[in-house]
Design a protein around this motif. Structure first.
Motif, PDB file in Angstrom:
ATOM      1  N   GLU A  90       0.827  -1.206   0.000  1.00 59.08           N
ATOM      2  CA  GLU A  90       0.000   0.000   0.000  1.00 59.08           C
ATOM      3  C   GLU A  90       0.862   1.257   0.000  1.00 59.08           C
ATOM      4  OE1 GLU A  90      -2.853  -0.451   3.164  1.00 59.08           O
ATOM      5  OE2 GLU A  90      -3.745  -2.220   2.247  1.00 59.08           O
ATOM      6  N   MET A  93       1.823   2.464  -3.507  1.00 55.75           N
ATOM      7  CA  MET A  93       0.835   3.053  -4.417  1.00 55.75           C
ATOM      8  C   MET A  93       0.918   4.580  -4.389  1.00 55.75           C
ATOM      9  SD  MET A  93      -2.611   0.839  -3.702  1.00 55.75           S
ATOM     10  CE  MET A  93      -2.596  -0.949  -3.662  1.00 55.75           C
ATOM     11  N   TYR A  98      -4.074   5.097  -4.330  1.00 51.40           N
ATOM     12  CA  TYR A  98      -4.334   4.397  -3.076  1.00 51.40           C
ATOM     13  C   TYR A  98      -5.762   4.652  -2.600  1.00 51.40           C
ATOM     14  CZ  TYR A  98      -3.722   2.804   1.751  1.00 51.40           C
ATOM     15  OH  TYR A  98      -3.853   2.147   2.947  1.00 51.40           O
ATOM     16  N   ARG A 265      -4.366   1.920   7.232  1.00 52.30           N
ATOM     17  CA  ARG A 265      -4.819   2.596   6.005  1.00 52.30           C
ATOM     18  C   ARG A 265      -5.024   4.089   6.222  1.00 52.30           C
ATOM     19  NH1 ARG A 265      -8.636  -2.117   3.183  1.00 52.30           N
ATOM     20  NH2 ARG A 265      -6.837  -3.287   2.393  1.00 52.30           N
ATOM     21  N   SER A 269      -2.715   6.795   4.327  1.00 49.76           N
ATOM     22  CA  SER A 269      -3.439   7.793   3.542  1.00 49.76           C
ATOM     23  C   SER A 269      -3.044   9.219   3.916  1.00 49.76           C
ATOM     24  CB  SER A 269      -4.948   7.592   3.725  1.00 49.76           C
ATOM     25  OG  SER A 269      -5.677   8.501   2.946  1.00 49.76           O
TER      26      SER A 269
END
Length: 314
Positions: A90, A93, A98, A265, A269
């Protein structure tokens, strides 16, 4: 943590925790990555990939492919497993790709993760969401709006689609507040007016409107929503209002679930944008720093990776 990470004379004017490595040598990094993959040395993989920002990781991916004719992501997938594999993949990305991936993941499988959809749609700007929609189309050969409609229904679907297509238009604070107050005072609360106003005004304007509605009604909006709405729509309006009033606190609460993959996540992010602000909200909300809280819930290389993303104690 890479000790050279902090040896930098650059301006640190950012609320992100992951910043460009000041002594970046992609060829040397790729040699170390190749050796680490060969030896299954996950600690080195973590050290390098969590101490480079996303632009630098994209350069590493390109350099890796030029040298080996293989994709770095595929090599990581082959050499790792579990939560650590997912986290490092992740991190590789590009940011808006993402977010498109996270939206697809929220809709994949049995059941829809409505709050993850809301989190992304409520915290991203209209122009960003247009880019994410385009990236989603390229990645999955599907229209994001059509997918969202198929996964939701009723007024909640209207809210989700309106958030995806949100834009800023002029409005008068007093007029908007009066309109919303009238829906709360009537026999039936018109969800359409809430959706229309909350997805078509800029955040500063809406914060003033919401303050006025709470002052005039004598109710916190969450209380009002509990009385007048139900189901996913109630959840959607609550999340939207929380993201307008205090997005850092909302995201801190999401991280505080300490559930993989949710915690990682949100951190991935926001690590290059505003994780410092979220860290501040986290310690104010919980009385514990995010750095310490992570140590109480995770272990091994995954913990090291998350601590590197968090960056430091508060």
């Amino acid at each position: 943590m890479d000790p050279e990470y902090f040896r930098s004379d650059m301006c640190w004017g950012t609320l992100g925790t992951v910043r460009p490595h000041s002594n970046f040598h992609p060829d040397r990094d790729v040699e170390l990555l190749l050796l680490a993959l060969e030896k299954k040395d996950s600690a080195t993989l973590v050290r390098i990939l969590t101490n480079r920002n996303n632009d630098q990781r994209q350069i590493l991916a390109k350099t890796f492919e030029d040298l080996t004719q293989k994709e770095l992501g595929a090599a990581l997938k082959k050499g790792l497993s579990g939560d650590l594999e997912r986290l490092l993949l992740e991190l590789m990305m590009p940011p808006l790709q993402y977010e498109a991936y996270r939206l697809q993941e929220a809709m994949a499988g049995v059941g829809t993760d409505e709050e993850s959809l809301l989190e992304i749609l409520c915290t991203r700007t209209g122009p960003e969401l247009k880019q994410i929609s385009s990236i989603y189309r390229h990645m999955y050969k599907k229209e994001l709006e059509k997918e969202l409609r198929s996964e939701t229904s009723g007024d909640f679907a209207k809210l989700i689609v309106a958030l995806l297509n949100k834009e800023d238009v002029a409005g008068l604070v007093h007029k908007d507040a009066e309109t919303l107050l009238q829906t709360l005072n009537g026999k039936k609360c018109d969800a359409g007016l809430w959706i229309e106003i909350l997805t078509s005004r800029d955040p500063d304007h809406l914060r003033k409107v919401l303050d006025e509605v709470e002052y005039q009604s004598g109710l916190f909006l969450e209380e009002a929503f509990d009385k007048r709405f139900s189901g996913d729509l109630r959840l959607g309006l609550k999340v939207l209002v929380q993201c307008l009033q205090n997005p850092d606190l909302y995201l801190a609460k999401r991280i505080n679930t300490m559930k993989v993959p949710l915690t990682q996540r949100v951190m991935v992010s926001h690590c290059e944008e505003d994780l410092l602000s979220i860290r501040a909200a986290f310690i104010k909300h919980t009385g514990t720093s995010l750095y310490s809280a992570l140590q109480n819930h995770f272990k091994g290389d995954l913990l090291v990776a998350l601590l590197n993303i968090c960056r430091s104690e508060d």
